[in-house]
Structures are given as structure tokens and as C-alpha cells.
Write a protein that holds these residues in place. Structure first.
Motif, PDB file in Angstrom:
ATOM      1  N   ALA A 168       0.840  -1.205   0.000  1.00 12.92           N
ATOM      2  CA  ALA A 168       0.000   0.000   0.000  1.00 12.92           C
ATOM      3  C   ALA A 168       0.873   1.251   0.000  1.00 12.92           C
ATOM      4  O   ALA A 168       1.981   1.245   0.529  1.00 12.92           O
ATOM      5  CB  ALA A 168      -0.913   0.009   1.225  1.00 12.92           C
ATOM      6  N   ASP A 169       0.362   2.314  -0.616  1.00  7.93           N
ATOM      7  CA  ASP A 169       1.032   3.603  -0.530  1.00  7.93           C
ATOM      8  C   ASP A 169       0.827   4.163   0.873  1.00  7.93           C
ATOM      9  O   ASP A 169      -0.166   3.850   1.539  1.00  7.93           O
ATOM     10  CB  ASP A 169       0.454   4.593  -1.544  1.00  7.93           C
ATOM     11  CG  ASP A 169       0.860   4.269  -2.970  1.00  7.93           C
ATOM     12  OD1 ASP A 169       1.845   3.531  -3.163  1.00  7.93           O
ATOM     13  OD2 ASP A 169       0.184   4.765  -3.896  1.00  7.93           O
ATOM     14  N   VAL A 170       1.745   5.013   1.296  1.00  6.45           N
ATOM     15  CA  VAL A 170       1.661   5.620   2.625  1.00  6.45           C
ATOM     16  C   VAL A 170       1.411   7.111   2.478  1.00  6.45           C
ATOM     17  O   VAL A 170       2.135   7.810   1.768  1.00  6.45           O
ATOM     18  CB  VAL A 170       2.959   5.389   3.428  1.00  6.45           C
ATOM     19  CG1 VAL A 170       2.887   6.084   4.776  1.00  6.45           C
ATOM     20  CG2 VAL A 170       3.209   3.896   3.600  1.00  6.45           C
ATOM     21  N   VAL A 171       0.369   7.570   3.158  1.00 11.33           N
ATOM     22  CA  VAL A 171       0.041   8.990   3.232  1.00 11.33           C
ATOM     23  C   VAL A 171       0.107   9.366   4.702  1.00 11.33           C
ATOM     24  O   VAL A 171      -0.426   8.659   5.550  1.00 11.33           O
ATOM     25  CB  VAL A 171      -1.383   9.268   2.688  1.00 11.33           C
ATOM     26  CG1 VAL A 171      -1.733  10.748   2.805  1.00 11.33           C
ATOM     27  CG2 VAL A 171      -1.526   8.780   1.260  1.00 11.33           C
ATOM     28  N   VAL A 172       0.755  10.478   5.024  1.00 10.40           N
ATOM     29  CA  VAL A 172       0.846  10.922   6.417  1.00 10.40           C
ATOM     30  C   VAL A 172       0.062  12.217   6.565  1.00 10.40           C
ATOM     31  O   VAL A 172       0.285  13.183   5.834  1.00 10.40           O
ATOM     32  CB  VAL A 172       2.304  11.134   6.862  1.00 10.40           C
ATOM     33  CG1 VAL A 172       2.349  11.583   8.320  1.00 10.40           C
ATOM     34  CG2 VAL A 172       3.107   9.850   6.683  1.00 10.40           C
ATOM     35  N   ARG A 173      -0.870  12.203   7.493  1.00 12.87           N
ATOM     36  CA  ARG A 173      -1.687  13.389   7.780  1.00 12.87           C
ATOM     37  C   ARG A 173      -0.940  14.246   8.794  1.00 12.87           C
ATOM     38  O   ARG A 173      -0.611  13.783   9.888  1.00 12.87           O
ATOM     39  CB  ARG A 173      -3.046  12.962   8.327  1.00 12.87           C
ATOM     40  CG  ARG A 173      -3.997  14.109   8.532  1.00 12.87           C
ATOM     41  CD  ARG A 173      -5.367  13.561   8.919  1.00 12.87           C
ATOM     42  NE  ARG A 173      -6.295  14.637   9.149  1.00 12.87           N
ATOM     43  CZ  ARG A 173      -7.174  14.633  10.117  1.00 12.87           C
ATOM     44  NH1 ARG A 173      -7.264  13.620  10.955  1.00 12.87           N
ATOM     45  NH2 ARG A 173      -7.989  15.643  10.269  1.00 12.87           N
ATOM     46  N   LEU A 174      -0.696  15.506   8.431  1.00 14.24           N
ATOM     47  CA  LEU A 174       0.131  16.398   9.227  1.00 14.24           C
ATOM     48  C   LEU A 174      -0.687  17.283  10.165  1.00 14.24           C
ATOM     49  O   LEU A 174      -1.876  17.484   9.967  1.00 14.24           O
ATOM     50  CB  LEU A 174       0.963  17.287   8.301  1.00 14.24           C
ATOM     51  CG  LEU A 174       1.821  16.561   7.266  1.00 14.24           C
ATOM     52  CD1 LEU A 174       2.543  17.569   6.395  1.00 14.24           C
ATOM     53  CD2 LEU A 174       2.792  15.612   7.921  1.00 14.24           C
ATOM     54  N   PRO A 180      -5.170  28.400   4.150  1.00 10.88           N
ATOM     55  CA  PRO A 180      -5.631  29.780   4.365  1.00 10.88           C
ATOM     56  C   PRO A 180      -4.815  30.524   5.419  1.00 10.88           C
ATOM     57  O   PRO A 180      -4.498  31.697   5.245  1.00 10.88           O
ATOM     58  CB  PRO A 180      -7.086  29.609   4.806  1.00 10.88           C
ATOM     59  CG  PRO A 180      -7.497  28.313   4.220  1.00 10.88           C
ATOM     60  CD  PRO A 180      -6.252  27.450   4.269  1.00 10.88           C
ATOM     61  N   SER A 181      -4.444  29.841   6.504  1.00 14.64           N
ATOM     62  CA  SER A 181      -3.656  30.512   7.534  1.00 14.64           C
ATOM     63  C   SER A 181      -2.255  30.820   7.023  1.00 14.64           C
ATOM     64  O   SER A 181      -1.676  31.848   7.352  1.00 14.64           O
ATOM     65  CB  SER A 181      -3.596  29.684   8.820  1.00 14.64           C
ATOM     66  OG  SER A 181      -2.886  28.483   8.620  1.00 14.64           O
ATOM     67  N   LEU A 182      -1.702  29.946   6.192  1.00 11.29           N
ATOM     68  CA  LEU A 182      -0.381  30.180   5.618  1.00 11.29           C
ATOM     69  C   LEU A 182      -0.415  31.375   4.665  1.00 11.29           C
ATOM     70  O   LEU A 182       0.466  32.230   4.688  1.00 11.29           O
ATOM     71  CB  LEU A 182       0.109  28.931   4.891  1.00 11.29           C
ATOM     72  CG  LEU A 182       1.497  28.986   4.267  1.00 11.29           C
ATOM     73  CD1 LEU A 182       2.545  29.284   5.319  1.00 11.29           C
ATOM     74  CD2 LEU A 182       1.796  27.661   3.584  1.00 11.29           C
ATOM     75  N   LEU A 228      -2.313  17.650   4.044  1.00 12.29           N
ATOM     76  CA  LEU A 228      -2.235  18.881   4.820  1.00 12.29           C
ATOM     77  C   LEU A 228      -3.536  19.104   5.586  1.00 12.29           C
ATOM     78  O   LEU A 228      -4.611  18.768   5.086  1.00 12.29           O
ATOM     79  CB  LEU A 228      -1.982  20.075   3.897  1.00 12.29           C
ATOM     80  CG  LEU A 228      -0.653  20.060   3.161  1.00 12.29           C
ATOM     81  CD1 LEU A 228      -0.588  21.219   2.179  1.00 12.29           C
ATOM     82  CD2 LEU A 228       0.507  20.116   4.134  1.00 12.29           C
ATOM     83  N   PRO A 229      -3.436  19.695   6.756  1.00 10.80           N
ATOM     84  CA  PRO A 229      -4.647  20.006   7.513  1.00 10.80           C
ATOM     85  C   PRO A 229      -5.553  20.943   6.714  1.00 10.80           C
ATOM     86  O   PRO A 229      -5.070  21.822   5.992  1.00 10.80           O
ATOM     87  CB  PRO A 229      -4.135  20.706   8.771  1.00 10.80           C
ATOM     88  CG  PRO A 229      -2.717  20.280   8.889  1.00 10.80           C
ATOM     89  CD  PRO A 229      -2.233  20.063   7.483  1.00 10.80           C
ATOM     90  N   GLU A 230      -6.827  20.754   6.885  1.00 15.46           N
ATOM     91  CA  GLU A 230      -7.845  21.476   6.136  1.00 15.46           C
ATOM     92  C   GLU A 230      -7.657  22.990   6.165  1.00 15.46           C
ATOM     93  O   GLU A 230      -7.826  23.667   5.164  1.00 15.46           O
ATOM     94  CB  GLU A 230      -9.193  21.104   6.743  1.00 15.46           C
ATOM     95  CG  GLU A 230     -10.388  21.658   6.082  1.00 15.46           C
ATOM     96  CD  GLU A 230     -11.639  21.129   6.745  1.00 15.46           C
ATOM     97  OE1 GLU A 230     -12.578  21.911   6.879  1.00 15.46           O
ATOM     98  OE2 GLU A 230     -11.667  19.951   7.148  1.00 15.46           O
ATOM     99  N   ARG A 231      -7.303  23.529   7.299  1.00 12.76           N
ATOM    100  CA  ARG A 231      -7.221  24.984   7.423  1.00 12.76           C
ATOM    101  C   ARG A 231      -5.792  25.526   7.376  1.00 12.76           C
ATOM    102  O   ARG A 231      -5.566  26.682   7.677  1.00 12.76           O
ATOM    103  CB  ARG A 231      -7.895  25.403   8.717  1.00 12.76           C
ATOM    104  CG  ARG A 231      -9.373  25.141   8.660  1.00 12.76           C
ATOM    105  CD  ARG A 231     -10.087  25.810   9.807  1.00 12.76           C
ATOM    106  NE  ARG A 231     -11.504  25.649   9.644  1.00 12.76           N
ATOM    107  CZ  ARG A 231     -12.242  24.767  10.292  1.00 12.76           C
ATOM    108  NH1 ARG A 231     -11.678  23.975  11.165  1.00 12.76           N
ATOM    109  NH2 ARG A 231     -13.536  24.689  10.080  1.00 12.76           N
ATOM    110  N   MET A 250       3.844  23.203  13.893  1.00 11.67           N
ATOM    111  CA  MET A 250       3.807  21.752  14.083  1.00 11.67           C
ATOM    112  C   MET A 250       3.957  21.016  12.757  1.00 11.67           C
ATOM    113  O   MET A 250       4.441  19.893  12.720  1.00 11.67           O
ATOM    114  CB  MET A 250       2.514  21.348  14.780  1.00 11.67           C
ATOM    115  CG  MET A 250       2.431  21.859  16.203  1.00 11.67           C
ATOM    116  SD  MET A 250       0.861  21.471  16.984  1.00 11.67           S
ATOM    117  CE  MET A 250       1.034  19.704  17.186  1.00 11.67           C
ATOM    118  N   THR A 251       3.530  21.647  11.673  1.00 13.40           N
ATOM    119  CA  THR A 251       3.612  21.024  10.349  1.00 13.40           C
ATOM    120  C   THR A 251       5.050  20.811   9.922  1.00 13.40           C
ATOM    121  O   THR A 251       5.396  19.751   9.377  1.00 13.40           O
ATOM    122  CB  THR A 251       2.886  21.896   9.296  1.00 13.40           C
ATOM    123  OG1 THR A 251       1.571  22.191   9.747  1.00 13.40           O
ATOM    124  CG2 THR A 251       2.834  21.196   7.956  1.00 13.40           C
TER     125      THR A 251
END
Length: 94
Positions: free
Chosen positions: A42-48, A78-80, A72-75, A54-55
Motif C-alpha cells: 500500500a502507498d503511505v500517506v501521512v496526515r500532518l 488559508p492561515s499560511l 495537509l490540515p484542512e485549514r 507543528m507542520t
């Protein structure tokens, strides 16, 4: 951890699934977990995490040969954008 046959990808979640007190430890576990999942096909995806402070440590810890993508986190974006706009700095210097 076992990837089930037929899974296209497994998400390793550093965000909601990890208590704040365990974030640093969780980052250290990703490379080995990613290797195990990759061997299973399986491919690996990491949720940050967010915010950006923290990212960045998440990215530094997880980028490697067995991680195919990050979520990437949902929000975060926009904050970046708001942060970069306030500083009037471009995203890249090309």
C-alpha cells in the motif's frame, strides 16, 4: 500494523489520532510504520498537524522513501496565505 490486502493507501495520522503529549514520539514511529505498510503493497500517506509550527517538524520527520504523500490540515493553507500576506513575502523565490 497490517495493511489489508487490496488497500491502495494507508493514512498514518499525526493530527487528530495523536494526543498533544505524544506528537514527538509519533513522529519517530512513522518511518518504521511506513516501511511496514509499503512492504505490504500500500502507498503511505501521512496526515500532518497544524499550525505551521507543528507542520514543519512533521514534514522533517516523515519525508522518506516509504512515504508517497502527505495530507495537509484542512485549514493550513488559508492561515499560511494570511501569514505570508501579512509578512509580504512570496511562497518561493523563483
Amino acid at each position: 500494523m497490517t495493511a489489508r490486502p487490496g488497500a491502495d493507501a494507508i493514512i498514518l495520522d499525526l493530527e487528530d489520532a495523536v494526543a498533544a503529549s505524544e506528537k514527538e514520539r509519533a513522529r519517530t514511529l512513522v518511518p518504521e510504520a511506513a516501511q511496514i505498510v509499503s512492504r505490504a503493497g500500500a502507498d503511505v500517506v501521512v496526515r500532518l498537524n497544524r499550525p505551521l509550527r507543528m507542520t514543519v517538524p512533521d514534514l522533517e520527520a516523515v519525508i522518506g522513501p516509504d512515504v508517497q504523500a502527505v495530507a495537509l490540515p484542512e485549514r493550513l493553507l488559508p492561515s499560511l496565505i494570511k501569514e505570508r500576506g501579512a509578512r509580504r513575502r512570496p511562497f518561493c523565490n523563483s
